[in-house]
Design a protein around this motif. Structure first.
Motif, PDB file in Angstrom:
ATOM      1  N   GLN A 121     -44.162  38.658   1.784  1.00 52.04           N
ATOM      2  CA  GLN A 121     -44.754  37.324   1.827  1.00 52.04           C
ATOM      3  C   GLN A 121     -44.377  36.695   3.156  1.00 52.04           C
ATOM      4  O   GLN A 121     -43.349  36.027   3.281  1.00 52.04           O
ATOM      5  CB  GLN A 121     -44.267  36.460   0.652  1.00 52.04           C
ATOM      6  N   PRO A 122     -45.200  36.911   4.191  1.00 56.76           N
ATOM      7  CA  PRO A 122     -44.842  36.438   5.538  1.00 56.76           C
ATOM      8  C   PRO A 122     -44.534  34.948   5.623  1.00 56.76           C
ATOM      9  O   PRO A 122     -43.705  34.537   6.437  1.00 56.76           O
ATOM     10  CB  PRO A 122     -46.083  36.805   6.365  1.00 56.76           C
ATOM     11  N   SER A 123     -45.182  34.133   4.782  1.00 58.01           N
ATOM     12  CA  SER A 123     -44.949  32.685   4.847  1.00 58.01           C
ATOM     13  C   SER A 123     -43.506  32.324   4.536  1.00 58.01           C
ATOM     14  O   SER A 123     -43.034  31.252   4.921  1.00 58.01           O
ATOM     15  CB  SER A 123     -45.876  31.955   3.875  1.00 58.01           C
ATOM     16  N   LEU A 124     -42.794  33.216   3.833  1.00 61.58           N
ATOM     17  CA  LEU A 124     -41.386  32.977   3.493  1.00 61.58           C
ATOM     18  C   LEU A 124     -40.447  33.919   4.254  1.00 61.58           C
ATOM     19  O   LEU A 124     -39.271  34.026   3.902  1.00 61.58           O
ATOM     20  CB  LEU A 124     -41.165  33.132   1.986  1.00 61.58           C
ATOM     21  N   ALA A 137     -32.848  35.902   6.939  1.00 56.28           N
ATOM     22  CA  ALA A 137     -31.600  35.339   6.412  1.00 56.28           C
ATOM     23  C   ALA A 137     -31.647  33.827   6.596  1.00 56.28           C
ATOM     24  O   ALA A 137     -31.150  33.281   7.588  1.00 56.28           O
ATOM     25  CB  ALA A 137     -30.401  35.941   7.126  1.00 56.28           C
ATOM     26  N   GLY A 138     -32.270  33.121   5.663  1.00 55.03           N
ATOM     27  CA  GLY A 138     -32.467  31.681   5.792  1.00 55.03           C
ATOM     28  C   GLY A 138     -33.725  31.393   6.587  1.00 55.03           C
ATOM     29  O   GLY A 138     -34.275  32.266   7.266  1.00 55.03           O
ATOM     30  N   GLN A 139     -34.202  30.145   6.519  1.00 52.51           N
ATOM     31  CA  GLN A 139     -35.434  29.769   7.194  1.00 52.51           C
ATOM     32  C   GLN A 139     -35.288  29.962   8.701  1.00 52.51           C
ATOM     33  O   GLN A 139     -34.412  29.380   9.334  1.00 52.51           O
ATOM     34  CB  GLN A 139     -35.795  28.316   6.886  1.00 52.51           C
ATOM     35  N   GLY A 140     -36.152  30.809   9.277  1.00 58.07           N
ATOM     36  CA  GLY A 140     -36.104  31.068  10.699  1.00 58.07           C
ATOM     37  C   GLY A 140     -34.971  31.977  11.136  1.00 58.07           C
ATOM     38  O   GLY A 140     -34.754  32.175  12.335  1.00 58.07           O
ATOM     39  N   GLY A 141     -34.240  32.551  10.187  1.00 53.84           N
ATOM     40  CA  GLY A 141     -33.099  33.392  10.520  1.00 53.84           C
ATOM     41  C   GLY A 141     -33.507  34.808  10.895  1.00 53.84           C
ATOM     42  O   GLY A 141     -34.678  35.185  10.856  1.00 53.84           O
ATOM     43  N   PHE A 163     -48.271  48.059  -1.621  1.00 47.27           N
ATOM     44  CA  PHE A 163     -48.948  47.667  -0.387  1.00 47.27           C
ATOM     45  C   PHE A 163     -47.935  47.072   0.585  1.00 47.27           C
ATOM     46  O   PHE A 163     -47.216  46.126   0.236  1.00 47.27           O
ATOM     47  CB  PHE A 163     -50.025  46.618  -0.666  1.00 47.27           C
ATOM     48  N   ASP A 164     -47.880  47.612   1.794  1.00 48.50           N
ATOM     49  CA  ASP A 164     -47.137  46.947   2.862  1.00 48.50           C
ATOM     50  C   ASP A 164     -47.787  45.596   3.147  1.00 48.50           C
ATOM     51  O   ASP A 164     -49.002  45.430   2.989  1.00 48.50           O
ATOM     52  CB  ASP A 164     -47.195  47.764   4.156  1.00 48.50           C
ATOM     53  N   VAL A 165     -46.994  44.636   3.608  1.00 51.68           N
ATOM     54  CA  VAL A 165     -47.506  43.336   4.064  1.00 51.68           C
ATOM     55  C   VAL A 165     -46.667  42.888   5.250  1.00 51.68           C
ATOM     56  O   VAL A 165     -45.460  42.696   5.117  1.00 51.68           O
ATOM     57  CB  VAL A 165     -47.444  42.250   2.964  1.00 51.68           C
ATOM     58  N   LEU A 166     -47.313  42.723   6.402  1.00 51.29           N
ATOM     59  CA  LEU A 166     -46.617  42.235   7.583  1.00 51.29           C
ATOM     60  C   LEU A 166     -47.224  40.951   8.136  1.00 51.29           C
ATOM     61  O   LEU A 166     -46.540  40.184   8.813  1.00 51.29           O
ATOM     62  CB  LEU A 166     -46.631  43.306   8.685  1.00 51.29           C
ATOM     63  N   THR A 167     -48.500  40.706   7.869  1.00 49.25           N
ATOM     64  CA  THR A 167     -49.196  39.565   8.453  1.00 49.25           C
ATOM     65  C   THR A 167     -50.125  38.916   7.441  1.00 49.25           C
ATOM     66  O   THR A 167     -50.478  39.519   6.414  1.00 49.25           O
ATOM     67  CB  THR A 167     -50.039  39.998   9.671  1.00 49.25           C
ATOM     68  N   ASP A 168     -50.577  37.713   7.754  1.00 44.84           N
ATOM     69  CA  ASP A 168     -51.574  37.053   6.913  1.00 44.84           C
ATOM     70  C   ASP A 168     -52.886  37.829   6.912  1.00 44.84           C
ATOM     71  O   ASP A 168     -53.618  37.827   5.909  1.00 44.84           O
ATOM     72  CB  ASP A 168     -51.812  35.626   7.399  1.00 44.84           C
ATOM     73  N   ALA A 169     -53.198  38.494   8.029  1.00 48.25           N
ATOM     74  CA  ALA A 169     -54.413  39.307   8.086  1.00 48.25           C
ATOM     75  C   ALA A 169     -54.342  40.452   7.074  1.00 48.25           C
ATOM     76  O   ALA A 169     -55.350  40.811   6.443  1.00 48.25           O
ATOM     77  CB  ALA A 169     -54.621  39.851   9.495  1.00 48.25           C
ATOM     78  N   GLY A 180     -42.545  26.893   0.567  1.00 48.19           N
ATOM     79  CA  GLY A 180     -41.915  27.510  -0.593  1.00 48.19           C
ATOM     80  C   GLY A 180     -41.166  26.544  -1.483  1.00 48.19           C
ATOM     81  O   GLY A 180     -40.578  26.963  -2.482  1.00 48.19           O
ATOM     82  N   VAL A 181     -41.194  25.241  -1.147  1.00 41.96           N
ATOM     83  CA  VAL A 181     -40.482  24.231  -1.948  1.00 41.96           C
ATOM     84  C   VAL A 181     -41.435  23.070  -2.236  1.00 41.96           C
ATOM     85  O   VAL A 181     -41.425  22.045  -1.546  1.00 41.96           O
ATOM     86  CB  VAL A 181     -39.214  23.714  -1.250  1.00 41.96           C
TER      87      VAL A 181
END
Length: 433
Positions: free
Chosen positions: A125-128, A141-145, A213-219, A397-398
């Protein structure tokens, strides 16, 4: 028939993830409601016509025999729905084990509802900040980590209940009883439709139909959404994964012009004193607590003491309610128990009793935050609500959600349910705004 337009139904194995999926669907333009159990006729009528519905549950914290009891009524309810796609919503970190929150068992229990042999499993889930490459799960590891392999993640690799010690999700699920999973890796998602379909067919044929399924991008999610919806059109489909399953489908529906995305709504201002209950012991939540503590009256919860002394529980509940009734926001957090004193499940259930007790004595409270996946699930279940609908976003996510209840003092209560890894460092301050 109110369900005639229903496209998608999901069961979420904890409440925090359930609200994330709810927010995803609502923002994409779907009419949606999250039920806190199998709804009765009155609750379904109150929800009105829906494009998608969910049931928030607690299976992530349960042993196998209790998972069966938890999921049996859900399966019976889903069997009555016309939705062509069903989704077992798990955490984006896939934290689970053979003896707690077993995902292979969950899929096996719901699989008879779907006639499609394919069971897609979305591993990112790339958004998280969750990514899956060649079947290996990675998480920030944490938001933006820093993004690290899940078995090397500073929190998930040492989770107190379900430590993630295997990054290959096929191996992880095989240990829970689901061997022989196929893989649709990210390279197939960047080929044309015919090549992608061949890759899905090959992955499905590799075992019993389960395909990661792999997931790396929104595309990648958009391509997966098209595959899932096309195949659900031939035979009802069961999918397993995080809110990325909903994201994939919504991206495809929007591309087809079926739904129009809504602008993300900001959380409304808080009305009255705010109660924040922190049961999570994750480093992310610890930083949020440290950052936000000065804005609250902070109260410590010693689970071993309160579980063992009914009078101590009553004193603590009255003290907390007294501060709230005086107009002060309260941050109540559990202290780390001595090994063997309490289990994680006992602490989560304690949080439920505390929340119900405090709200009964502090009717002015209209906004509650709960940090911790299991704590959120058990605490909200203790209130006797029947549903949740989206209000706005506090952070990715919140979401902030609105409670629906037959009891007037709880109807309209605003809730933030936050997983241990979710949210920016100032999240607890945002809750007060």
């Amino acid at each position: 028939m109110a369900d005639a337009g229903l496209r998608y139904a999901y069961y979420a194995d904890d409440f925090t993830g359930a609200t994330d999926t709810l927010a995803t669907l609502a923002q994409a333009g779907l009419r949606t409601m999250l039920f806190l159990g199998v709804p009765d006729a009155q609750e379904r009528a109150a929800a009105g016509p829906l494009d998608a519905l969910g049931i928030a549950g607690i299976a992530r914290s349960l042993p196998p025999h209790e998972m069966r009891d938890e999921l049996a009524p859900v399966a019976r309810f889903f069997a009555t729905l016309p939705a062509p796609l069903l989704h077992y919503k798990c955490c984006s970190t896939f934290d689970s084990a053979p003896d707690v929150g077993n995902l292979a068992l969950a899929a096996a229990l719901l699989r008879p509802l779907a006639s499609n042999r394919l069971v897609p499993i979305l591993g990112g889930q790339p958004s998280l900040g969750r990514y899956c490459a060649f079947g290996q799960l990675f998480a920030a590891a944490g938001q933006g980590g820093e993004v690290v392999r899940i078995d090397r993640h500073p929190t998930m690799s040492t989770h107190p209940v379900t430590p993630m010690q295997e990054a290959d999700l096929r191996r992880h699920l095989a240990a829970q009883g689901w061997p022989g999973l196929g893989l649709v890796d990210w390279r197939a998602l960047e080929q044309d439709d015919a090549a992608l379909d061949r890759a899905v067919d090959a992955a499905q044929a590799a075992g019993d139909g389960g395909a990661l399924f792999d997931v790396l991008t929104d595309a990648h999610l958009r391509r997966i959404g098209a595959v899932l919806w096309r195949r659900a059109g031939t035979a009802r489909l069961l999918a397993l994964g995080a809110s990325s399953v909903a994201q994939a489908l919504c991206a495809h529906w929007q591309e087809q012009g079926v739904f129009r995305a809504r602008p993300e709504a900001a959380a409304p201002p808080a009305r009255g004193p705010v109660l924040l209950l922190v049961g999570s012991l994750s480093p992310v939540t610890a930083r949020q607590l440290q950052e936000g503590a000065s804005h609250y009256q902070v109260m410590a919860i010693d689970p071993a003491l309160l579980l063992g002394d009914a009078r101590a529980m009553e004193r603590w509940t009255r003290e907390c309610a007294g501060a709230l009734n005086a107009g002060r926001p309260v941050l109540a957090h559990t202290v780390r128990a001595v090994a063997g004193d309490t289990t994680a499940r006992e602490v989560a259930q304690l949080c439920g009793r505390l929340l119900a007790g405090v709200l009964a004595l502090a009717p002015a409270v209209r906004r509650v935050g709960i940090a911790g996946g299991d704590s959120s699930s058990h605490a909200v279940r203790a209130l006797g609500l029947w549903g949740l609908s989206p209000l706005g976003a506090l952070a990715p996510g919140v979401p902030l959600v609105r409670a629906h209840a037959r009891e007037a003092r709880l109807d309209g209560l605003e809730l933030m349910l936050k997983g241990g890894q979710m949210g920016p460092v100032d999240l607890f301050t945002r809750l007060l705004a």
